[in-house]
Design an enzyme around this catalytic site. Sequence first.
Site, short mmCIF file in Angstrom:
data_model
loop_
_atom_site.label_atom_id
_atom_site.label_comp_id
_atom_site.label_asym_id
_atom_site.label_seq_id
_atom_site.Cartn_x
_atom_site.Cartn_y
_atom_site.Cartn_z
CB THR B 182 3.05 -12.73 -10.89
OG1 THR B 182 1.95 -13.65 -10.76
CG2 THR B 182 2.62 -11.56 -11.72
CD GLU B 335 2.15 -8.27 -10.85
OE1 GLU B 335 3.38 -8.13 -10.71
OE2 GLU B 335 1.48 -9.09 -10.20
CE LYS B 445 -3.08 -2.06 13.71
NZ LYS B 445 -4.09 -1.58 12.78
CD1 TRP B 450 0.13 0.57 11.21
CD2 TRP B 450 0.19 -1.64 10.92
NE1 TRP B 450 -1.12 0.18 10.78
CE2 TRP B 450 -1.11 -1.19 10.60
CE3 TRP B 450 0.46 -3.00 10.81
CZ2 TRP B 450 -2.13 -2.03 10.17
CZ3 TRP B 450 -0.55 -3.84 10.38
CH2 TRP B 450 -1.83 -3.36 10.08
#
Lengths: 543, 543
Positions: B182, B335, B445, B450
């Site tokens: 990854t 993944e 935030k 958000w």
Amino acid sequence: MLTTMMDVPLSLNHVLERAGALFPTQEIVSRRPDKSLVRHSYAQWHRRTRALAAALAGLGLQQGERVATLCWNHHAHLECYFGIPAAGGVMHTLNLRLAPEEIGWIAADAQDRVLIVDDVLLPLYGQFKHLHAFEHVIVFPFSGTSVPAGFTDYEAWLGSADPDAWVPAPHLETDPVAMCYTSGTTGRPKGVVYSHRSTLLHTLVACMGDFWGLKGSDVLLPVTPMFHANCWGTPYGAILTGAKLVFPGPHLHPEDLLDLMTLEPPTLSLGVPTIWMGMIQAYSAAQDPAHPQHGRWKLPQGMRSLVGGAAVPESLIRAFDAHGIWLLQGWGMTETSPLAAVSYPKAELRNAPQVERYRRAAMAGVPVPLVDLRIRGDDGQDAPWNGQAVGEIQVRGPFITGGYHEVPVSEEKFTPDGWLRTGDVASVDTLGFLRITDRTKDLIKSGGEWISSVDLENALMGHPAVAEAAVIAIPDEKWSERPLACVVIKPGHTAEAAALNAHLLQNHFAKWQLPERYEFIAAVPRTSTGKFWKLKLRQMFPN
Amino acid sequence: MLTTMMDVPLSLNHVLERAGALFPTQEIVSRRPDKSLVRHSYAQWHRRTRALAAALAGLGLQQGERVATLCWNHHAHLECYFGIPAAGGVMHTLNLRLAPEEIGWIAADAQDRVLIVDDVLLPLYGQFKHLHAFEHVIVFPFSGTSVPAGFTDYEAWLGSADPDAWVPAPHLETDPVAMCYTSGTTGRPKGVVYSHRSTLLHTLVACMGDFWGLKGSDVLLPVTPMFHANCWGTPYGAILTGAKLVFPGPHLHPEDLLDLMTLEPPTLSLGVPTIWMGMIQAYSAAQDPAHPQHGRWKLPQGMRSLVGGAAVPESLIRAFDAHGIWLLQGWGMTETSPLAAVSYPKAELRNAPQVERYRRAAMAGVPVPLVDLRIRGDDGQDAPWNGQAVGEIQVRGPFITGGYHEVPVSEEKFTPDGWLRTGDVASVDTLGFLRITDRTKDLIKSGGEWISSVDLENALMGHPAVAEAAVIAIPDEKWSERPLACVVIKPGHTAEAAALNAHLLQNHFAKWQLPERYEFIAAVPRTSTGKFWKLKLRQMFPN
């Protein structure tokens, strides 16, 4: 080193839940006995299927126990496809076209605990119920009338179950989900038991672009009965992709199917060649302005149709292609889930002349992924893929059966190294196309040379006057065996042996390959799965 | 009751042998460093791949041992995809865009025994070879010049091995075949190990008609490097279906790709959004009759292109659609093998207005079969699929990783009930479409609400003067966090903060959601996999 991938089993429950979540507004259309259409959304089907699982659990159904169905093609049968496995059970589709004694024998052999039966098929049930005692008989009120006293009403039973109560039980991916009996023309039928794993793998392979090419935007009309090799697996594919489904119910006559296709045009359909022969004949006849059905039907332009179960004559492929419909021939059997080969237009044929494309389309096709295929000659060696050498087709793979339910593995059916002996004899050409030359037991050995009954049949069916032709071997003192052709002439046509022989010679048959004799018959007898019933023909014409 | 199905493991060897038998004349085209094209038939590739397996066995490679590749996209890399697993080895693709120190660290972590490296990448190898001692270094003479002394020549090595000597060793389907690291922007890279099973299942799912829709008649041009999540798995799909392959070699500049597409028109391609942005800009510029490249390129009409790795702006989808090219957005990660969701035109959108189809096309898509997906809110509960509620995407399935190579399973990456925590935050609408609102660590935030940096970026990139936009959070005393927009203006254009804010307001952003500040930069820094490198931006603009 070990893989880091999760150990998650393949499961039909995943497919069920995914369809409920992703395709709630997609439609499932079913034709009732009175020919009216009933529509369900995937959301409704999903809740009903969960309710079925909960209701079966309520009967105390245990993991691996069989639930038989005796049903036409409709939404409730599709509920069984997923609801029975969701309850841990094994869906056992009974073939309603068999003799009642045979159905009863099969139900007993499978030890079916529960039967789900269409109300319109109760008379058939009455004919075999003395042969096997189901613990529960649930009647689906397909015709809309009330269920006779003494039986459980499927609708009421489902209504009393809570879809939200169903919790999928953990299972192995090799746990069984469905069971079909082979329609052997010799010996007792034998049960093939599919698993979550084999069903999912077969579905994924068959859905590929070159085969079913199934997409969520497709409209699938399965003419093949849902009790034939799980409807060739297509219901699983539809639910996996979220395709619309149109079920014909009990109405499988060519005119009924043309009506349904006109009402709910499919993009993908499936059935045996007989169905498509009947449809093109009915449609073509109606092109005459004087015909009573003139103008009534519209063929679904652009539709693809999977045709299998018997060889598809090239003439039939050409006839549909002229209407913008492509017949995609598949080859397989109950033992192979069933799709083992498909005759798709390979990239190598892109620039080939049209005649070459048709020629391949009339072959049994190319083995699909996950299926290992070899042709074994009489010498026990693999025959080369040269289009000439023939041998028995033998297959191996994760959706091929390695045995039969409670039957010892026999050398007649399986090789010592674990391949299924299909009983079909074929050559394979350099592009990988299988050409079935015969069933092992249908080969005609004339003067030390093999004659292919299938080649003769296909050529005869290419004659404009011939509706159907089946060729069998008759004993011959001099040549050991000779071909006998049983021919059905189309209404309003005539053709004599001399004309048919001339046609065969034109089609490059040698003189010694011509039929010894012709029998003109009203119809070719068929097995319950629609195949030419050669055993019956051999009884009719023993010599 | 037990299934009667054969116990045959899924295997890449089956795919290799099938392709050799069925698609011998299909083509694999590779672009060399000097931009010339070299062509191999599948038959040649098949024999070379078997020879590679035999040659690796000759080195004493044992089951599960790693063979690293440091290669561009070309036929020899494709040989590694199947030849290394055929020898029982694990193909470990090294990412040539990483810092040399990181490549060396990864090779050591994976304990790679063998390295197969392009001759043109030997200078890079020289920069990390002190960090890991490969037992064997095999050099592929990609540029056609002779291999430096002291190295094994891949061609000579292959030539000395007997393709017919290779006999596939029995293996479990869970045995490893490939390994990718990854590209975590935080912490050390971690190895994901794929198996025969996960690779075959991912390939079958991804090949389905609604996703790759890969057929034997396709021409696949993989722009995505073969060291990124196995080229998104597409080489396996091409070999499974028998599609033609066109490899770009090291030439990934928009003009080079346009040249290649004009020479060898693909029907299916894949790459990150940046690639497609660059191509449409170069192509559009060349429409000017005064442009030096005017008339040089032809876009492949009807091509579909898989785009992923970063969000695909709707404006880019529209721009290609105007040329008859459909960008199909996928979502996933190393993944997840990687395809976990695809934004395909669902049946439910058939009659939807065009604007609605584009809107969905710009989303991350619908979870594919075999992938269970849920969005977990801050409260630890599954968020409803209503298009509003957001949560972290968590996935589970047979081609999702359940851990990392020699790293203990952590709660940061996996939930206690065994789901992968992806770190992406999304809502899912009633049709099942994922809309990625942010990476968990990239959320802004502001005043308890958000703000989605991804929404802001997409909207900004829809402005005609903006080439790229990346939005990060900066600390704010009053609001806790506020958005900072880092914007790259297209050459020859101008735009100021006021104009961009006006554009955002027109696109239905609330005033409080507008960036606190704009930084006009020359280019957005990217990770080696082409993603916006927000960590770097946060370092550049700490407040």
